[in-house]
Write a protein that holds these residues in place. Sequence first.
Motif, PDB file in Angstrom:
ATOM      1  N   VAL A  19       0.464  -0.820   0.116  1.00 42.54           N
ATOM      2  CA  VAL A  19       0.316   0.139  -0.198  1.00 42.54           C
ATOM      3  C   VAL A  19       0.828   1.502  -0.373  1.00 42.54           C
ATOM      4  O   VAL A  19       1.394   1.395   0.382  1.00 42.54           O
ATOM      5  N   VAL A  37      -3.054   1.009  -3.924  1.00 41.03           N
ATOM      6  CA  VAL A  37      -3.003  -0.847  -3.284  1.00 41.03           C
ATOM      7  C   VAL A  37      -2.489  -1.563  -4.712  1.00 41.03           C
ATOM      8  O   VAL A  37      -3.155  -1.563  -5.748  1.00 41.03           O
ATOM      9  N   SER A  82     -12.811   0.481   1.739  1.00 45.87           N
ATOM     10  CA  SER A  82     -12.400  -0.458   1.105  1.00 45.87           C
ATOM     11  C   SER A  82     -10.611  -1.079   2.397  1.00 45.87           C
ATOM     12  O   SER A  82     -10.850  -1.986   2.178  1.00 45.87           O
ATOM     13  N   LEU A  83     -10.265  -0.111   2.574  1.00 46.67           N
ATOM     14  CA  LEU A  83      -9.176  -0.148   3.068  1.00 46.67           C
ATOM     15  C   LEU A  83      -9.182   0.861   4.384  1.00 46.67           C
ATOM     16  O   LEU A  83      -9.782   1.714   4.505  1.00 46.67           O
ATOM     17  N   PHE A 156      -7.785  -4.538   3.627  1.00 40.97           N
ATOM     18  CA  PHE A 156      -8.794  -4.082   2.750  1.00 40.97           C
ATOM     19  C   PHE A 156      -9.427  -6.023   2.205  1.00 40.97           C
ATOM     20  O   PHE A 156      -9.274  -6.632   2.359  1.00 40.97           O
TER      21      PHE A 156
END
Length: 193
Positions: A19, A37, A82-83, A156
């Motif tokens: 990342v 990512v 998402s992250l 993630f």
Amino acid sequence: MSTFRGAIAGVGTTSGVRVVVGRWDASPYGAFADAMVETPSGHRVLVAPTQEVADFVAGTYVFDEVRVEPVTVDGWWFASPSLTLDVTAGGRTALGRLLRLVPARLAEAPAWCTLTDPVARVVLRGVRTRGSAGGGRREYYGATDHRAVIAVRGSFDGVDLGSLAPVDPAPRFGFSSTPRRPSVTTVVTTVRP
């Protein structure tokens, strides 16, 4: 010419996900943070806070997927649907001490970035300080500080990232990569037509 002032954190994880988070304090789009990512399979994802930022970043780097999501940042804690990523930065590295000796105005200048590019390639495998920014544009990275990353945690797409690992293999977003050793680099990025 577009100028972005901020810092970039590049980390690898034991899950194989790498990342790169950009935290920009000043830019043509105001203050924002985004994340790039790359999964172990090589799938490259951009997480951007607005469509405008996503369009610019996706026009500069290469991704397989672009996600526009609400982003929250507090220091080096980054969160989106998402992250989630919590990066712990440690002390200044030897490179950081060296970078601090160069006056900021000089270090940020595209001419200086051009001059230091051959050195950066040798000292930090995969790192470049100038290159193509897509669409015929040129990009310059003027680094002014460098700190080690000592820990990371996050997920993630709901999968735990594991613990800190080298950024290996190097992510394939653009002409340059983050150093293999997880780190935070204070940088001024200049994009010229």
